[in-house]
Design an enzyme around this catalytic site. Structure first.
Site, PDB file in Angstrom:
ATOM      1  N   SER A  40      76.506  22.607 -22.295  1.00 28.39           N
ATOM      2  CA  SER A  40      77.365  23.084 -21.216  1.00 28.39           C
ATOM      3  C   SER A  40      77.130  22.203 -19.998  1.00 28.39           C
ATOM      4  CB  SER A  40      77.035  24.543 -20.896  1.00 28.39           C
ATOM      5  OG  SER A  40      77.896  25.023 -19.888  1.00 28.39           O
ATOM      6  N   GLU A  41      78.188  21.903 -19.254  1.00 25.48           N
ATOM      7  CA  GLU A  41      78.099  20.911 -18.172  1.00 25.48           C
ATOM      8  C   GLU A  41      77.053  21.259 -17.119  1.00 25.48           C
ATOM      9  OE1 GLU A  41      82.162  21.122 -17.090  1.00 25.48           O
ATOM     10  OE2 GLU A  41      81.903  22.698 -15.620  1.00 25.48           O
ATOM     11  N   ASN A  42      76.720  22.554 -16.984  1.00 23.00           N
ATOM     12  CA  ASN A  42      75.713  22.941 -16.004  1.00 23.00           C
ATOM     13  C   ASN A  42      74.284  22.724 -16.513  1.00 23.00           C
ATOM     14  OD1 ASN A  42      76.287  25.029 -17.838  1.00 23.00           O
ATOM     15  ND2 ASN A  42      75.477  26.600 -16.489  1.00 23.00           N
ATOM     16  N   SER A  66      72.734  16.215 -16.850  1.00 21.09           N
ATOM     17  CA  SER A  66      73.758  16.784 -17.715  1.00 21.09           C
ATOM     18  C   SER A  66      74.978  15.862 -17.782  1.00 21.09           C
ATOM     19  CB  SER A  66      74.171  18.160 -17.201  1.00 21.09           C
ATOM     20  OG  SER A  66      75.134  18.725 -18.062  1.00 21.09           O
TER      21      SER A  66
END
Lengths: 245, 224
Positions: B50-52, B92
């Site tokens: 996930s991008e976070n 990330s």
């Protein structure tokens, strides 16, 4: 190490000297890591003509937590640098959009990874960098690009900050920080890019040395003020009551 | 969405998720794509990013078992699988820009047969919502798009050229819609699977670019 504690007694005190015209970044991605208590203190403080930096401008949850949109409503904001000026779903409008569309506030829309890297660069002494992100889109129109090894890249500049407001799970009095899970997000980067990093902390503040050096996520080197979040209702916590609409 | 023809949202996510290959690192975007992590893909070993900064998350957390500080790109509370790790946003997106993502799955308003797609800005809108979409689109090894085949007024979202501002050009490899699974070929869309209850003719009529179909066109397999 430094004997002087960075612990500040209240959020009000922690933001008291912030001048008008400051550039302030707010950490957080969705709820985790967002400095709700410091944003509330900034609302109460009233500093004006601010440039605010954050992934989003808030307002996607009910009940609403302190966010960039509220600071705009409070007349404190000149410009916002963020990855969303509008919601991803047009059927779910966010409060900020109407202020931006009416020209009440300026905004610079930046892809999320570029936003993160611009702050990382600022904290690491890199003035600018090339990225493949946004090449061929409206965001790249009229801007400097360069072909390197056959691929086109867009030039992006570092984004230095006056202040960073972030949230962490644990801190010691030197300011060493640990984040819990998705709390981390932009927060370590913003801390490196800011002249003054102010942290709101979930757990009781530990004596310096209590966090194993190998387990420090952000060095206290980058942290200037620490405030413990008091238990609710005095302190603002993410809670299950904040449901996405 | 309910009442529209063909697959429902979870079935569209399932259709995309079943194209993942063993060992892939998969990034899921907001909306229907996040539902891919609920799909039962058997023994296939997938790492969800996930991008976070969450690497190795699993299903959405059960009621009462949520960690409020653990969310996916859509802000939903998810669970971690054994082997999970958390990194900050620069790392990330270093994973993303560095080409370490095998596929990113995103929602979109439009996709073209040239592999362009649009998902950040509506016509005439000032600003928009980019999030991590441009980084992911430019740098993941593959882009899969999940979207409703048609708009509310019946216009096609699969087009010869996007008329909205694009997120990236020439990157889309597969498109899962409520009507089936499609591949942009440059000249049109090649249909690889068809949703139950639909005909090729009605899909062709609802597609804004030339449509061809694979031999012995398979019908989308539904879970359960």
């Amino acid at each position: 190490m430094a004997a002087k504690s960075k612990v500040v007694g209240s959020f009000r005190e922690a933001v008291a000297d912030i001048p008008d015209g400051s550039t302030i970044a707010f950490g957080g991605f969705a709820m985790p890591g967002a400095p709700f208590n410091l944003i509330q203190a900034l609302l109460d403080h009233g500093a004006k003509r601010l440039t605010l930096v954050g992934n989003s401008t808030g307002g996607a949850q009910r009940p609403r937590m302190p966010d960039i949109g509220m600071l705009v409503e409070n007349g404190q904001v000149a410009k916002v640098i963020c990855a969303f000026t509008a919601a991803t779903r047009p059927t779910d409008p966010i409060p900020f959009t109407k202020y931006y569309e009416s020209g009440e506030v300026d905004a610079e829309l930046v892809p999320q990874g570029t936003l993160a890297e611009r702050m990382r660069a600022a904290g690491a002494g890199i003035p600018a960098f090339y990225t493949p992100t946004a090449v061929g889109t409206e965001l790249a129109e009229g801007r400097e690009t360069r072909v390197i090894n056959g691929r086109e890249y867009l030039l992006e500049y570092a984004l230095p900050l006056d202040y960073a407001f972030i949230r962490a799970a644990r801190a010691d009095t030197f300011g060493n920080l640990q984040f819990h899970r998705a709390q981390r997000n932009f927060n370590p980067l913003m801390a490196t890019a800011a002249k003054c990093t102010i942290v709101e902390v979930d757990e009781p503040i530990l004596p310096a040395g209590a966090i194993d050096p190998d387990a420090v996520h952000t060095s206290g080197l980058f942290v200037h003020r620490i405030v413990r979040v008091p238990p609710a209702p005095e302190g603002l916590w993410p809670s299950k009551r904040q449901e996405r609409r | 969405m309910s009442g529209s023809k063909g697959l429902n949202r979870q079935q569209m996510a399932d259709l995309a998720a079943r194209q993942f290959q063993d060992g892939w690192v998969v990034n899921l975007g907001v909306g229907i794509p996040t539902m891919c992590s609920n799909t039962d893909i058997g023994e296939t070993d997938i790492v969800y990013h996930s991008e976070n900064g969450i690497i190795g998350y699993g299903q959405v957390a059960a009621e009462g078992e949520e960690d409020l500080n653990l969310v996916n790109a859509g802000g939903q509370n998810v669970t971690l699988k054994p082997g999970a790790a958390v990194v900050h946003h620069a790392d990330s997106f270093g994973i993303i820009r560095g080409g370490h993502i095998d596929v990113t799955v995103m929602g979109a308003y439009q996709v073209s047969c040239g592999g362009d797609f649009a998902n950040w800005k509506l016509k005439g809108q000032k600003g928009g919502g980019i999030g991590g979409a441009m980084d992911l689109a430019a740098c993941a090894k593959r882009v899969f798009i999940i979207l409703e085949h048609t708009t509310r007024d019946g216009g096609s979202r699969l087009m010869s050229a996007c008329d909205l501002p694009v997120t990236a050009r020439g990157v889309v490899k597969l498109v899962a819609t409520n009507f089936g699974l499609f591949e942009p070929t440059g000249k049109g869309f090649l249909m690889h699977q068809i949703a139950p209850g639909l005909t090729v003719d009605e899909i062709r009529a609802a597609t804004g670019a030339p449509l061809t179909v694979v031999d012995n066109l398979p019908v989308v397999r539904l879970a359960g």
